[in-house]
Design a protein around this motif. Sequence first.
Motif, PDB file in Angstrom:
ATOM      1  N   MET A   5      -2.253   3.233   1.361  1.00  0.00           N
ATOM      2  CA  MET A   5      -0.917   3.004   0.849  1.00  0.00           C
ATOM      3  C   MET A   5      -0.155   4.324   0.883  1.00  0.00           C
ATOM      4  SD  MET A   5       0.182   1.417  -2.832  1.00  0.00           S
ATOM      5  CE  MET A   5       0.782  -0.147  -2.252  1.00  0.00           C
ATOM      6  N   ASN A   6       1.034   4.272   1.425  1.00  0.00           N
ATOM      7  CA  ASN A   6       1.867   5.463   1.574  1.00  0.00           C
ATOM      8  C   ASN A   6       2.671   5.695   0.291  1.00  0.00           C
ATOM      9  OD1 ASN A   6       3.743   7.399   2.259  1.00  0.00           O
ATOM     10  ND2 ASN A   6       4.130   6.547   4.289  1.00  0.00           N
TER      11      ASN A   6
ATOM     12  N   ASP B 225      -6.760   9.518  -7.524  1.00  0.00           N
ATOM     13  CA  ASP B 225      -8.151   9.327  -7.969  1.00  0.00           C
ATOM     14  C   ASP B 225      -8.982   8.694  -6.854  1.00  0.00           C
ATOM     15  OD1 ASP B 225      -7.512  10.339 -10.471  1.00  0.00           O
ATOM     16  OD2 ASP B 225      -7.668   8.414 -11.511  1.00  0.00           O
ATOM     17  N   HIS B 226      -8.419   7.682  -6.202  1.00  0.00           N
ATOM     18  CA  HIS B 226      -9.124   7.012  -5.102  1.00  0.00           C
ATOM     19  C   HIS B 226      -9.466   8.009  -3.997  1.00  0.00           C
ATOM     20  CE1 HIS B 226      -7.190   2.821  -6.081  1.00  0.00           C
ATOM     21  NE2 HIS B 226      -8.041   3.214  -7.005  1.00  0.00           N
ATOM     22  N   LYS B 227      -8.480   8.817  -3.658  1.00  0.00           N
ATOM     23  CA  LYS B 227      -8.651   9.802  -2.586  1.00  0.00           C
ATOM     24  C   LYS B 227      -9.744  10.812  -2.953  1.00  0.00           C
ATOM     25  CE  LYS B 227      -5.745  12.838   0.238  1.00  0.00           C
ATOM     26  NZ  LYS B 227      -4.396  13.370   0.395  1.00  0.00           N
TER      27      LYS B 227
ATOM     28  N   GLN C  67       7.272   2.512 -10.061  1.00  0.00           N
ATOM     29  CA  GLN C  67       5.816   2.436  -9.951  1.00  0.00           C
ATOM     30  C   GLN C  67       5.184   3.732  -9.431  1.00  0.00           C
ATOM     31  OE1 GLN C  67       7.629   0.028  -7.923  1.00  0.00           O
ATOM     32  NE2 GLN C  67       7.751  -1.455  -9.577  1.00  0.00           N
ATOM     33  N   LYS C  68       6.002   4.605  -8.890  1.00  0.00           N
ATOM     34  CA  LYS C  68       5.510   5.755  -8.117  1.00  0.00           C
ATOM     35  C   LYS C  68       4.505   6.646  -8.858  1.00  0.00           C
ATOM     36  CE  LYS C  68       7.029   9.194  -4.868  1.00  0.00           C
ATOM     37  NZ  LYS C  68       7.171   8.535  -3.584  1.00  0.00           N
TER      38      LYS C  68
ATOM     39  N   SER D 145       0.648   6.658  -7.959  1.00  0.00           N
ATOM     40  CA  SER D 145       0.233   7.918  -7.337  1.00  0.00           C
ATOM     41  C   SER D 145      -0.973   8.518  -8.063  1.00  0.00           C
ATOM     42  CB  SER D 145       1.381   8.913  -7.321  1.00  0.00           C
ATOM     43  OG  SER D 145       2.383   8.494  -6.429  1.00  0.00           O
ATOM     44  N   LEU D 146      -0.965   8.456  -9.376  1.00  0.00           N
ATOM     45  CA  LEU D 146      -2.097   8.945 -10.166  1.00  0.00           C
ATOM     46  C   LEU D 146      -3.381   8.215  -9.760  1.00  0.00           C
ATOM     47  CD1 LEU D 146      -2.806  10.501 -13.102  1.00  0.00           C
ATOM     48  CD2 LEU D 146      -2.911   8.124 -13.821  1.00  0.00           C
TER      49      LEU D 146
END
Length: 159
Positions: free
Chosen positions: A1-2, A20-22, A10-11, A15-16
């Motif tokens: 997701m970009n 975490d996923h990354k 929602q950004k 993004s937080l």
Amino acid sequence: MNKSQIPAAQKDVLSLLLDDHKKAKKLFKEFEAEKSDAAKEDIALEVCTELIVHTTIEEEIFYPFLREQNPEAFGDLLNEALVEHASAKELISQIRGMTMKDDLYEAKVTVLGEYIDHHVKEEEEELFPKTIAKKIDLREILAPMTERKKELLNSPVAA
């Protein structure tokens, strides 16, 4: 997701979670590439801590908020996510009680990575886009999520 295409409402929250996923994906890759048993254990424990913190802020703040906003739209996705979290937490508990010398240690970390990959894919391809499509304003939960994350990272519970 970009992240650049996420609307302002929602950004920050998404993004937080995306960050975490990354980080978790990066740690699992490092674990696979690492040759030293001691370093592998350190990486595994770090990813376990990161995942406990991440799942906790989702379960305590993010998921209940989405469910409250639109139970029909989010109920099934959130229920699945909670079951996935429970499976991951069970593996995390086992990994934390083991060392690289134990049989199945590496296999358990690898399977945890596969669980997380699946979970991340569902969140990023289904849950987050639905949150955006339904125009759920997440700004009010940013501060509680950020504060809870800091608190957990500094607590012995996550470590």
